[in-house]
Design an enzyme around this catalytic site. Structure first.
Site, PDB file in Angstrom:
ATOM      1  N   ARG A  82      48.783  45.866  32.516  1.00 46.41           N
ATOM      2  CA  ARG A  82      49.143  46.850  31.496  1.00 46.41           C
ATOM      3  C   ARG A  82      50.541  46.486  30.997  1.00 46.41           C
ATOM      4  O   ARG A  82      51.408  46.158  31.794  1.00 46.41           O
ATOM      5  CB  ARG A  82      49.116  48.225  32.145  1.00 46.41           C
ATOM      6  CG  ARG A  82      49.883  49.307  31.481  1.00 46.41           C
ATOM      7  CD  ARG A  82      50.004  50.564  32.347  1.00 46.41           C
ATOM      8  NE  ARG A  82      48.742  51.117  32.762  1.00 46.41           N
ATOM      9  CZ  ARG A  82      47.998  51.962  32.048  1.00 46.41           C
ATOM     10  NH1 ARG A  82      48.409  52.374  30.878  1.00 46.41           N
ATOM     11  NH2 ARG A  82      46.861  52.427  32.511  1.00 46.41           N
ATOM     12  N   PHE A 126      48.553  40.253  34.917  1.00 50.55           N
ATOM     13  CA  PHE A 126      49.079  41.298  34.043  1.00 50.55           C
ATOM     14  C   PHE A 126      47.984  42.322  33.781  1.00 50.55           C
ATOM     15  O   PHE A 126      46.897  41.981  33.344  1.00 50.55           O
ATOM     16  CB  PHE A 126      49.570  40.682  32.734  1.00 50.55           C
ATOM     17  CG  PHE A 126      50.566  39.579  32.950  1.00 50.55           C
ATOM     18  CD1 PHE A 126      51.877  39.867  33.297  1.00 50.55           C
ATOM     19  CD2 PHE A 126      50.184  38.252  32.846  1.00 50.55           C
ATOM     20  CE1 PHE A 126      52.791  38.858  33.530  1.00 50.55           C
ATOM     21  CE2 PHE A 126      51.093  37.236  33.066  1.00 50.55           C
ATOM     22  CZ  PHE A 126      52.401  37.537  33.410  1.00 50.55           C
ATOM     23  N   GLU A 131      59.670  36.423  41.998  1.00 44.79           N
ATOM     24  CA  GLU A 131      60.227  35.270  42.718  1.00 44.79           C
ATOM     25  C   GLU A 131      61.608  35.587  43.265  1.00 44.79           C
ATOM     26  O   GLU A 131      61.929  35.246  44.400  1.00 44.79           O
ATOM     27  CB  GLU A 131      60.285  34.038  41.827  1.00 44.79           C
ATOM     28  CG  GLU A 131      60.774  32.832  42.593  1.00 44.79           C
ATOM     29  CD  GLU A 131      60.378  31.517  41.977  1.00 44.79           C
ATOM     30  OE1 GLU A 131      60.998  30.514  42.372  1.00 44.79           O
ATOM     31  OE2 GLU A 131      59.479  31.478  41.131  1.00 44.79           O
TER      32      GLU A 131
END
Length: 138
Positions: A85, A83, A56
Site C-alpha cells: 500500500r 510493497f 537495511e
C-alpha cells in the site's frame, strides 16, 4: 552498547532521508521517517527505495549492536521488499524483528506501516556478519 560511528550519523545517507531510531536492541529495532517531498517519487508516493533503505539500515544497526564488540561488522546481504500500500503523507513507521541469529548471517523481518497502522510494505533482510575492515581500509 552504543557503537562509535565511523562516520557521524548526520553525514550519512540515512540522515539524508530523515531516519530516526526510536528503539534499538539485538532483537528489535523501531524507527520512523517523516514524509516529505524529498522521499517521494514524482507521482507523489514514497519511493520504494526509501522502504528498502530503512529496512537495511535498522536491521544492520540491530545486528551490529550484538557483533561489534567482537570485532565484527553488519552489512546488508539480501533485501526483499514487497510493497502492499502506498504512503503519501505523514510518517513511515518501521519495526524490525530478528528471526534468525547465526554466526555469519542474521535474518530479520521488517513491517512498514503508515500513521493509521496499516501494513504498507514487508521486508525480509539478510545481514552478513563479517570482520570489521582494518582502519586503513575504512
Amino acid at each position: 552498547m552504543d557503537l562509535p560511528p565511523l562516520i557521524p550519523f548526520e553525514e550519512t545517507f540515512d540522515a539524508l532521508y530523515g531516519l530516526e531510531v526510536d528503539e534499538q536492541t539485538e532483537d528489535r529495532v523501531v524507527a520512523h521517517v517523516p514524509v516529505s517531498n524529498r522521499v517521494k517519487q514524482p507521482m507523489g508516493l514514497v519511493h520504494g527505495g526509501v522502504y528498502a533503505s530503512i529496512a537495511e539500515a535498522i536491521t544492520s544497526m540491530g545486528t551490529a549492536r550484538a557483533v561489534y564488540a567482537d570485532g565484527m561488522s553488519a552489512q546488508g546481504l539480501s533485501n526483499q521488499t514487497s510493497f502492499l500500500r502506498p504512503i503519501l503523507e505523514g510518517t513511515i513507521h518501521a519495526t524490525a524483528t530478528r528471526r534468525h541469529r547465526g554466526r555469519t548471517t542474521w535474518v530479520w523481518e521488517v513491517d512498514i506501516t503508515d500513521d493509521a497502522g496499516r501494513l504498507c510494505a514487508v521486508v525480509r533482510m539478510t545481514i552478513a556478519v563479517r570482520p570489521l575492515p582494518k582502519p586503513e581500509t575504512r
